[in-house]
Scaffold this motif. Structure first.
Motif, PDB file in Angstrom:
ATOM      1  N   LEU A   1       0.829  -1.203   0.000  1.00  0.00           N
ATOM      2  CA  LEU A   1       0.000   0.000   0.000  1.00  0.00           C
ATOM      3  C   LEU A   1       0.870   1.261   0.000  1.00  0.00           C
ATOM      4  CD1 LEU A   1      -2.898   1.290   0.355  1.00  0.00           C
ATOM      5  CD2 LEU A   1      -2.375   1.311   2.787  1.00  0.00           C
ATOM      6  N   LEU A   2       1.967   1.218   0.742  1.00  0.00           N
ATOM      7  CA  LEU A   2       2.862   2.375   0.838  1.00  0.00           C
ATOM      8  C   LEU A   2       3.784   2.507  -0.373  1.00  0.00           C
ATOM      9  CD1 LEU A   2       3.818   2.111   4.603  1.00  0.00           C
ATOM     10  CD2 LEU A   2       2.434   3.900   3.542  1.00  0.00           C
ATOM     11  N   GLY A   3       3.828   1.462  -1.187  1.00  0.00           N
ATOM     12  CA  GLY A   3       4.637   1.520  -2.393  1.00  0.00           C
ATOM     13  C   GLY A   3       6.117   1.306  -2.179  1.00  0.00           C
ATOM     14  N   GLY A   4       6.480   0.521  -1.191  1.00  0.00           N
ATOM     15  CA  GLY A   4       7.898   0.229  -0.998  1.00  0.00           C
ATOM     16  C   GLY A   4       8.251   0.000   0.451  1.00  0.00           C
ATOM     17  N   GLY A   5       9.522   0.192   0.730  1.00  0.00           N
ATOM     18  CA  GLY A   5      10.041  -0.078   2.067  1.00  0.00           C
ATOM     19  C   GLY A   5       9.671   0.991   3.075  1.00  0.00           C
ATOM     20  N   VAL A   6       9.711   0.591   4.309  1.00  0.00           N
ATOM     21  CA  VAL A   6       9.457   1.506   5.414  1.00  0.00           C
ATOM     22  C   VAL A   6      10.794   2.031   5.901  1.00  0.00           C
ATOM     23  CG1 VAL A   6       8.643   1.649   7.796  1.00  0.00           C
ATOM     24  CG2 VAL A   6       7.351   0.347   6.131  1.00  0.00           C
ATOM     25  N   GLN A   7      10.908   3.330   5.991  1.00  0.00           N
ATOM     26  CA  GLN A   7      12.138   3.903   6.524  1.00  0.00           C
ATOM     27  C   GLN A   7      12.110   3.929   8.040  1.00  0.00           C
ATOM     28  OE1 GLN A   7      13.204   7.570   4.691  1.00  0.00           O
ATOM     29  NE2 GLN A   7      13.152   6.714   2.654  1.00  0.00           N
ATOM     30  N   ARG A   8      10.912   4.037   8.597  1.00  0.00           N
ATOM     31  CA  ARG A   8      10.791   4.089  10.050  1.00  0.00           C
ATOM     32  C   ARG A   8       9.430   3.545  10.455  1.00  0.00           C
ATOM     33  NH1 ARG A   8       8.767   8.427  13.366  1.00  0.00           N
ATOM     34  NH2 ARG A   8       9.278   7.971  15.502  1.00  0.00           N
ATOM     35  N   GLY A   9       9.441   2.708  11.450  1.00  0.00           N
ATOM     36  CA  GLY A   9       8.206   2.177  11.991  1.00  0.00           C
ATOM     37  C   GLY A   9       8.330   2.043  13.489  1.00  0.00           C
ATOM     38  N   ILE A  10       7.220   2.167  14.169  1.00  0.00           N
ATOM     39  CA  ILE A  10       7.202   2.004  15.627  1.00  0.00           C
ATOM     40  C   ILE A  10       6.331   0.804  15.945  1.00  0.00           C
ATOM     41  CG2 ILE A  10       6.584   3.043  17.832  1.00  0.00           C
ATOM     42  CD1 ILE A  10       6.935   5.792  16.527  1.00  0.00           C
ATOM     43  N   LEU A  11       6.852  -0.086  16.755  1.00  0.00           N
ATOM     44  CA  LEU A  11       6.099  -1.269  17.167  1.00  0.00           C
ATOM     45  C   LEU A  11       5.495  -1.018  18.542  1.00  0.00           C
ATOM     46  CD1 LEU A  11       5.428  -4.307  16.516  1.00  0.00           C
ATOM     47  CD2 LEU A  11       7.214  -4.790  18.165  1.00  0.00           C
TER      48      LEU A  11
END
Length: 106
Positions: free
Chosen positions: A16-26
């Motif tokens: 959905l975001l169109g690629g990799g995540v640069q930053r995510g919080i779990l």
């Protein structure tokens, strides 16, 4: 929820975001570092120490949420109006009117 479900939901969120995540919080009731390691989440960090309100406000800033069957994540989505991935069979209608565009079931 089984870890496999989170992996599948993450894959759908990345698409959905169109690629990799640069930053995510779990955000997790379990030890976040352990979950990050088990799922191999690069670019993810555990939620900052704080309280429930801080966590919900941080969630509300997300572009995409991956939520369990928890009303906690529903508050983050409600405040931020983000897209959210939910488990199949989760009855959102008990809590809010499902949005066909933003509520995605995996």
């Amino acid at each position: 929820m089984p870890l496999e479900w989170y992996s599948e939901a993450l894959g759908a969120a990345l698409e959905l975001l169109g690629g990799g995540v640069q930053r995510g919080i779990l955000f997790s009731d379990e030890a976040p570092e352990a979950v990050i390691g088990k799922l191999g989440l690069e670019g993810f960090v555990p939620e900052p120490q704080g309280n429930a309100l801080t966590s919900i406000l941080l969630m509300s800033q997300a572009k995409v949420l991956i939520g369990s069957r928890s009303t906690f994540s529903l508050w983050g989505q409600y405040l931020g109006q983000s897209h959210a991935f939910w488990p199949q069979g989760f009855d959102l209608a008990k809590y809010k009117r499902p949005d066909a565009e933003k509520d995605i079931f995996v």
